[in-house]
Design a protein around this motif. Structure first.
Motif, mmCIF file in Angstrom:
data_model
loop_
_atom_site.group_PDB
_atom_site.id
_atom_site.type_symbol
_atom_site.label_atom_id
_atom_site.label_comp_id
_atom_site.label_asym_id
_atom_site.label_seq_id
_atom_site.Cartn_x
_atom_site.Cartn_y
_atom_site.Cartn_z
ATOM 1 N N VAL A 154 33.084 42.518 38.811
ATOM 2 C CA VAL A 154 33.940 43.489 38.460
ATOM 3 C C VAL A 154 34.339 43.709 37.030
ATOM 4 O O VAL A 154 33.811 42.482 36.159
ATOM 5 C CB VAL A 154 35.229 42.975 39.192
ATOM 6 C CG1 VAL A 154 35.160 42.794 40.607
ATOM 7 C CG2 VAL A 154 35.710 41.560 38.680
ATOM 8 N N GLU A 155 35.229 44.347 36.476
ATOM 9 C CA GLU A 155 35.501 44.248 35.033
ATOM 10 C C GLU A 155 36.432 43.265 34.808
ATOM 11 O O GLU A 155 37.132 42.961 35.557
ATOM 12 C CB GLU A 155 36.167 45.752 34.919
ATOM 13 C CG GLU A 155 36.347 46.105 33.533
ATOM 14 C CD GLU A 155 37.131 47.479 33.128
ATOM 15 O OE1 GLU A 155 36.226 48.452 33.453
ATOM 16 O OE2 GLU A 155 38.056 47.513 32.541
ATOM 17 N N ALA A 156 36.160 42.734 33.589
ATOM 18 C CA ALA A 156 36.865 41.908 33.088
ATOM 19 C C ALA A 156 38.399 42.373 32.703
ATOM 20 O O ALA A 156 38.665 43.649 32.577
ATOM 21 C CB ALA A 156 36.306 41.160 31.815
ATOM 22 N N ASP A 157 39.241 41.407 32.789
ATOM 23 C CA ASP A 157 40.780 41.871 32.352
ATOM 24 C C ASP A 157 41.021 42.163 30.803
ATOM 25 O O ASP A 157 40.051 41.908 30.020
ATOM 26 C CB ASP A 157 41.743 40.469 32.761
ATOM 27 C CG ASP A 157 41.364 39.350 32.028
ATOM 28 O OD1 ASP A 157 42.026 39.335 30.692
ATOM 29 O OD2 ASP A 157 40.778 38.371 32.331
ATOM 30 N N ARG A 158 41.955 42.663 30.849
ATOM 31 C CA ARG A 158 42.286 43.468 29.388
ATOM 32 C C ARG A 158 42.131 42.323 28.182
ATOM 33 O O ARG A 158 41.735 42.765 27.134
ATOM 34 C CB ARG A 158 43.272 44.211 29.378
ATOM 35 C CG ARG A 158 43.017 45.522 30.232
ATOM 36 C CD ARG A 158 44.125 46.659 30.317
ATOM 37 N NE ARG A 158 44.459 47.157 28.962
ATOM 38 C CZ ARG A 158 43.620 48.396 28.395
ATOM 39 N NH1 ARG A 158 42.731 48.987 29.311
ATOM 40 N NH2 ARG A 158 44.202 49.072 27.562
ATOM 41 N N ARG A 159 42.853 41.070 28.417
ATOM 42 C CA ARG A 159 42.836 40.259 27.622
ATOM 43 C C ARG A 159 41.664 39.523 27.161
ATOM 44 O O ARG A 159 41.268 39.264 26.019
ATOM 45 C CB ARG A 159 43.901 39.119 27.933
ATOM 46 C CG ARG A 159 44.529 38.295 26.873
ATOM 47 C CD ARG A 159 45.338 37.257 27.675
ATOM 48 N NE ARG A 159 46.482 37.807 28.301
ATOM 49 C CZ ARG A 159 47.528 38.188 27.298
ATOM 50 N NH1 ARG A 159 47.396 37.801 25.954
ATOM 51 N NH2 ARG A 159 48.478 38.827 27.810
ATOM 52 N N THR A 160 40.486 39.713 28.091
ATOM 53 C CA THR A 160 39.307 39.208 27.905
ATOM 54 C C THR A 160 38.662 40.118 27.014
ATOM 55 O O THR A 160 37.900 39.952 26.317
ATOM 56 C CB THR A 160 38.569 38.703 29.088
ATOM 57 O OG1 THR A 160 39.185 37.623 29.787
ATOM 58 C CG2 THR A 160 37.026 38.761 28.811
ATOM 59 N N LEU A 161 38.795 41.387 27.418
ATOM 60 C CA LEU A 161 37.864 42.534 26.908
ATOM 61 C C LEU A 161 38.295 42.558 25.308
ATOM 62 O O LEU A 161 37.381 42.834 24.743
ATOM 63 C CB LEU A 161 38.324 43.913 27.530
ATOM 64 C CG LEU A 161 37.556 44.067 28.704
ATOM 65 C CD1 LEU A 161 37.923 45.534 29.302
ATOM 66 C CD2 LEU A 161 36.084 43.826 28.944
ATOM 67 N N ILE A 162 39.761 42.458 24.864
ATOM 68 C CA ILE A 162 39.871 42.823 23.546
ATOM 69 C C ILE A 162 39.331 41.153 22.776
ATOM 70 O O ILE A 162 39.029 41.644 21.764
ATOM 71 C CB ILE A 162 41.482 42.567 23.501
ATOM 72 C CG1 ILE A 162 41.704 43.261 21.781
ATOM 73 C CG2 ILE A 162 42.243 41.795 23.796
ATOM 74 C CD1 ILE A 162 43.113 43.618 21.620
ATOM 75 N N ARG A 163 39.463 40.237 23.400
ATOM 76 C CA ARG A 163 38.815 39.131 22.766
ATOM 77 C C ARG A 163 37.400 39.363 22.507
ATOM 78 O O ARG A 163 36.692 39.198 21.405
ATOM 79 C CB ARG A 163 39.344 37.849 23.412
ATOM 80 C CG ARG A 163 38.788 36.709 22.728
ATOM 81 C CD ARG A 163 39.431 35.365 23.525
ATOM 82 N NE ARG A 163 38.566 34.031 23.204
ATOM 83 C CZ ARG A 163 38.662 33.379 21.945
ATOM 84 N NH1 ARG A 163 39.410 33.744 21.123
ATOM 85 N NH2 ARG A 163 37.880 32.368 21.610
ATOM 86 N N ARG A 164 36.730 39.570 23.687
ATOM 87 C CA ARG A 164 35.239 39.839 23.402
ATOM 88 C C ARG A 164 34.899 40.859 22.705
ATOM 89 O O ARG A 164 33.986 40.747 21.886
ATOM 90 C CB ARG A 164 34.705 40.444 24.934
ATOM 91 C CG ARG A 164 33.358 40.532 25.160
ATOM 92 C CD ARG A 164 32.812 40.973 26.537
ATOM 93 N NE ARG A 164 33.245 39.888 27.370
ATOM 94 C CZ ARG A 164 32.904 40.372 28.831
ATOM 95 N NH1 ARG A 164 32.564 41.458 29.021
ATOM 96 N NH2 ARG A 164 33.345 39.582 29.808
ATOM 97 N N ALA A 165 35.440 42.102 22.601
ATOM 98 C CA ALA A 165 35.104 42.875 21.811
ATOM 99 C C ALA A 165 35.424 42.599 20.349
ATOM 100 O O ALA A 165 34.565 43.102 19.174
ATOM 101 C CB ALA A 165 35.853 44.441 21.949
ATOM 102 N N SER A 166 36.497 42.129 19.910
ATOM 103 C CA SER A 166 36.855 41.726 18.621
ATOM 104 C C SER A 166 35.781 40.695 18.139
ATOM 105 O O SER A 166 35.321 40.714 16.885
ATOM 106 C CB SER A 166 38.384 41.194 18.654
ATOM 107 O OG SER A 166 39.130 42.136 18.943
ATOM 108 N N LEU A 167 35.325 39.702 18.741
ATOM 109 C CA LEU A 167 34.623 38.571 18.498
ATOM 110 C C LEU A 167 33.124 39.324 18.155
ATOM 111 O O LEU A 167 32.614 38.856 17.437
ATOM 112 C CB LEU A 167 34.604 37.466 19.462
ATOM 113 C CG LEU A 167 35.794 36.726 19.147
ATOM 114 C CD1 LEU A 167 35.742 35.640 20.573
ATOM 115 C CD2 LEU A 167 35.860 35.881 18.194
#
Length: 907
Positions: A154-167
């Motif tokens: 499933v798609e990750a939650d939005r808090r995970t997505l912004i942290r992942r994309a930023s890092l």
């Protein structure tokens, strides 16, 4: 037929029937695929007719008396006769070989020995496959998951997505406000807007430059025994950062690194001399020692170009033909001929500086403040009829002041020039000042220029419009006579109130001056608003104006004082720039190059011309008289030719690797037969094709990957999938992984609020100063603000590691390291928990928390989680952490959070 049995004298000798069985039985053991004694191979036509190292061509068609093959099989002495072991060839077999050679040595195409495969059949040397329109990353991932009986996560939650994309994209975690805003954003394009913002961030280049520097073993010391510093190597690092931020098309990125001296990007050729090198005093004075050291330098240049751009181990052909890939020894020395005129060393550079850097930085800072102060003394633009006239435009400096406007882009449109539009207009620098006195147009601040059309030569280039340099030799010229436009897009929206521009601040040239123009700001809806124009200026030649006509006497005196100061600063800066040097190689006429017997520097064989891997398309060979610089330019063009099947594949594989932790090809610098096969071959080709179709845009490819459903998946393990694919190579989830050492260090500083985000310039050192002949790189006992910049700016010392973070698999710049290992050792845990740096940052973080959250324990715990992990703690975490703070103090909690897996791992 018995191998070598006599054919009828009336029959012509047939290679397949008569010769090939004889070669296979008596010769191939020593001269076949597995072994090529004396560099001779007799199982492949091309190799056999070329000959070996000792005798040149051993088969001379039509002339058996001149063919070493016949001479050796008829030799009577034991030292030279062939084959060296076993019974001699019979008289009939020798006669058969002799007749075959005299009859023309006919060797039909396509009948090479079965023990030798056609190496060009290898997947990576094949042309890119084509696919129907409308496909994307997920099409190929889903297809392979279905074949394996797996399903996507499933798609990750939005808090995970912004942290992942930023890092992944910037190497820095988002701040709590950015996380909360993204989580609350209901816009369906919210994630795409986030990705666009991260790709436009100046921190993006700092993150991705580190990956490229690993590939080429970039270091700021010479290596070897004395390992002395290269004080002026850092401009190459800055070039790579700027190239990624500017989304430099990949063919241009290649061309600049191979021949930036021809394109006005001098620092880029630091690529050529990135590897370690012996200093002149470290080699023997005899000719053989000098030549051996030179061969090692050239070998590193060939190896770096081959590994970085082609994904081939070209250096394996230094002593003999490559044993696995279609790279002949002559190809290797043909590549050496490309770089034959390149020498290690420094040369003058307009964009860098050495000992006078600090003076330049201080002057540039004062220049911005003084320019802003001077602009504020000008009356704001008054557009429309009846407005009081300002003086006519000046070739040197013009100030356009206007009421503050919030925008992200300013456009300067030229309508007429001083010479009635006979010439193309020129601007040496476009400065745009925010209300806080920053020149937000600078490329070093992440601003990007674009234009209706531009000259492109060493003196006049688009990149010169916002490089902080003045004068005709660092200017932009429109490609439109009398007109054209130039625009600057800032790294972020800014409130701006002044534009300063000139034709030539050095006052050497007065032609090509814009006399009629508009200056516009882009509004949030995409429209343009005129904020200044030439309509309120006197016409050229109408007489002397009164620049400060509306100013008080005090302001007029201050304006004159500032004008004099600005002129002095600009003149001094020009002198400082002129003194600059960079460690980016020196160039001299290329000498004739030769193939070397067994790679021995003193054993020259036949001359070779500048060339590349002849087995790859398109063919590439240059005349011997080709000038040195032209060789590198032509080679760069060959690399980026779409017919070349490797370059696009290799680069998109690197991008995939740094997004998912493992490349589609797990050996990123070896796409040859010894390398790994691609996990998703069709996806690799689709990505490579999309890369070319996009205009070779690296940022476009990263957006394609990040916007895919497979990249946005949750990373949680699933037992059924782990049983089939424990390494997540099929991408049924986003593979979690520990962050690189640099990212961990940078985010500790960011969490503590101590990160110095200054970009560019000489780096900082984590080693104590010393002046020994043999450099001793001992760690500094203490760190302060001077060491709190991003890790990309840490001076890269070869074979010496930072005391804390070196344990986290950092490359030591001794060899290229296109893929870092990921180890888990006790030393890593001890370093992170006990090092003075981490303890220091934990204490500073605690002080930041107390300042923000006050003395209340629950508020402190909540703030600590937000600063470090970008989330709030749950009830159980709050209770445990409050108890920890009560018993051991707030720094202990900060230290624990900075050591937590959630902080150290990419989610």
């Amino acid at each position: 037929m018995v191998p070598g049995a006599p054919a009828s004298a009336a029959d012509k000798v047939d290679f397949v029937r008569d010769i090939q069985p004889l070669l296979k039985e008596r010769c191939i053991a020593c001269h076949g695929e597995e072994k090529q004694k004396s560099g001779l191979r007799l199982d492949i036509k091309a190799a056999a007719l070329k000959g070996g190292e000792s005798y040149g061509a051993v088969i001379v068609a039509g002339r058996s008396a001149d063919s070493a093959l016949i001479q050796l099989v008829t030799e009577t002495g034991d030292d030279l006769r062939m084959p060296p072991e076993g019974p001699r060839l019979t008289a009939e077999q020798i006669s058969l070989l002799t007749r075959w050679v005299d009859e023309g040595a006919v060797w039909p195409e396509g009948v090479d020995s079965a023990v030798a495969e056609n190496r060009l059949d290898h997947w990576s040397f094949q042309p890119l496959r084509t696919f129907p329109d409308g496909l994307g990353v997920d099409h190929f991932i889903r297809a392979d998951l279905t074949k394996s009986g797996l399903t996507a996560s499933v798609e990750a939650d939005r808090r995970t997505l912004i942290r992942r994309a930023s890092l992944v994209l910037t190497g820095l975690a988002p701040n709590p406000e950015e996380v909360d805003a993204f989580v609350a954003d209901a816009d369906p394009r919210g994630f795409e807007k986030l990705v666009d913002r991260l790709l436009a961030s100046p921190q993006y280049g700092e993150r991705w430059a580190r990956h490229w520097l690993d590939v080429i073993a970039f270091g700021e010391t010479h290596g070897f025994e004395v390992n002395t510093p290269r004080e002026n190597a850092w401009p190459y690092r800055d070039y790579v950062i700027q190239a990624f931020n500017a989304d430099t098309p990949y063919p241009q990125f290649i061309r600049e690194q191979l021949a930036g001296d021809a394109t006005g990007v001098d620092a880029a050729t630091g690529f050529l001399v990135a590897a370690a090198a012996l200093l002149p005093g470290q080699t023997g004075k005899d000719e053989e020692s000098i030549q051996k050291a030179r061969q090692d330098e050239l070998n590193d240049m060939v190896a770096n170009a081959g590994g970085a751009f082609l994904g081939l181990t070209l250096h394996c052909a230094r002593c003999h033909d490559h044993k696995f890939d279609p790279v002949a020894q002559t190809d290797y020395y043909g590549l050496q001929a490309i770089f034959a005129g390149v020498r290690h060393g420094e040369r003058p550079l307009a964009q860098a500086n050495d000992s006078k850097l600090q003076e330049r930085l201080k002057l540039q800072e004062r220049l911005a403040l003084a320019s802003h102060e001077r602009a504020l003394l000008e009356p704001p633009a008054q557009l429309g009829e009846g407005a009081p006239l300002r003086p006519e435009v000046s070739p040197r400096r013009n100030i356009e002041r206007f009421p503050p406007v919030e925008t992200r882009k300013i456009r300067f449109t030229i309508q007429k020039t001083v010479d009635d539009n006979r010439h193309e207009p020129c601007i040496d620098e476009l400065e745009i000042y925010a209300t806080d006195a920053r020149n937000v147009a600078l490329a070093s601040d992440g601003a990007k220029p674009e234009a209706s059309g531009s000259y492109d030569n060493p003196k006049h280039r688009l990149a010169h419009i916002n490089d902080g340099r003045y004068g005709n030799s660092r200017s932009w010229i429109s490609s439109t006579p009398g007109g054209g436009w130039i625009a600057i897009e800032f790294a972020r929206p800014e409130s701006v109130e002044a534009v300063v521009w000139g034709r030539d601040r050095e006052e050497k040239y007065r032609d090509r001056l814009a006399t009629e123009y508009l200056i516009e700001a882009q509004m949030p809806d995409g429209g343009w608003k005129v904020i200044a124009a030439s309509s309120d200026r006197q016409s050229p030649g109408a007489g002397e104006g009164t620049p400060q006509a509306e100013l008080s006497e005090v302001d007029r005196r201050q304006a004159g004082k500032l004008d004099n100061e600005l002129q002095g600063i600009e003149q001094r800066l020009a002198a400082l720039w002129g003194d600059s040097v960079v460690y980016a190689g020196r160039f001299e006429p290329a000498p004739q190059m030769f193939r070397l017997h067994r790679g021995e520097a003193m054993q020259k064989r036949e001359a070779v011309s500048p060339s590349a891997v002849q087995a790859l398309r398109p063919e590439f060979r240059l005349p011997d008289e080709t000038p040195e610089q032209a060789r590198r330019i032509a080679f760069a063009g060959w690399l980026a030719d779409p017919q070349n099947p490797l370059v696009a594949r290799v680069m998109v594989n690197r991008l995939w690797q740094h997004h998912f932790g493992e490349g589609l090809v797990s050996t990123p610098n070896d796409f040859g037969r010894n390398g790994a096969k691609p996990s998703h071959p069709e996806l690799l080709d689709w990505l490579a094709g999309e890369f070319i179709r996009s205009g070779w845009s690296i940022k476009h490819m990263q957006k394609v990957i990040v916007m895919s459903a497979c990249w946005k998946q949750a990373s949680a393990p699933r037992p059924d999938c782990l049983a089939v694919d424990a390494q997540s190579r099929l991408v049924w989830r986003f593979p979690p992984r520990r962050l690189e050492a640099e990212v961990v260090r940078d985010n500790m500083l960011a969490s503590a609020g101590t990160l110095d985000d200054r970009m560019g310039g000489p780096g900082f050192s984590v080693f104590a100063p010393n002046s020994n002949y043999v450099r001793l790189y001992n760690p500094k006992p203490e760190f302060g603000p001077a060491e709190w910049r991003r890790a990309i700016y840490m001076t890269k010392v070869r074979v010496a590691q930072d005391a804390t973070f070196g344990a986290f698999d950092c490359p030591d710049a001794g060899q290229p390291q296109p893929k870092r290992p990921r180890s888990t050792t006790p030393l890593q845990a001890l370093n992170l928990f006990n090092s003075g740096f981490v303890i220091q940052q934990a204490e500073l973080l605690a002080g930041r928390i107390e300042q923000q959250a006050g003395p209340t324990r629950p508020d402190q715990v909540r703030q600590a989680f937000q600063f470090v992990l970008q989330r709030v703690p749950d009830a159980e975490e709050s209770q445990l952490c409050e108890s920890l703070v009560e018993e051991h103090g707030l720094p202990a909690l900060c230290r624990a959070l900075l050591n937590s897996n959630e902080f150290l791992f990419l989610p």
